[in-house]
Motif scaffolding. Sequence first.
Motif: not given
Length: 187
Positions: A159-171
């Motif tokens: 989820i850290s990778l996806l949060t960073n990839t999409f620049r979306d802290p709510e993920l």
Amino acid sequence: MAGAQPGKRERLALAASRVLHEQGVEKTTLADIARAAYVPVGNVYYYFKTKDQLVEAAIEAHAEGLRSVTEELDQLPTPQERLKALLGGWAEQRETAARYGCPFGSLSSELGKREDGLDRTAATVMQLLIDWAEQQFRTMGRSDARDLAVALIASYQGISLLTNTFRDPELMAGQIRRLEDWIDSFS
């Protein structure tokens, strides 16, 4: 001595951990780290002869930070509370994760592409986290504690990778809530 300022070596190691997280190992220069630590660049070589030695010091700074966090979490009464507090700390860092990724996961991923020993040094710090989480699940009486610990850490790293990839802290916020529910399901 309470409240004492860290020495130059410690300031350099802490600055290295932060700058390496923000810029990556390859892009970061010794001058970048010296500037962030408020140390003249010429003084860096007194403490660290090579950039790799400074990267190793940053890894150790991460390890010390992890030990400090887990010692504090160990004061909580139940393993569920400890694990959920760990998740809460990660959730508080979701804005940083959105911008730069997981502070240690990003570094581990970058160093994992190397075969110079720093890859294994970084792996030992990640192992500390897995071992601590495994102990929490084992305290809950789980015979599959190792698998659960790996699943928890893998979920956070993903989820850290996806949060960073999409620049979306709510993920990350949403996944942390699901992980908290997952931990509660073991009660």
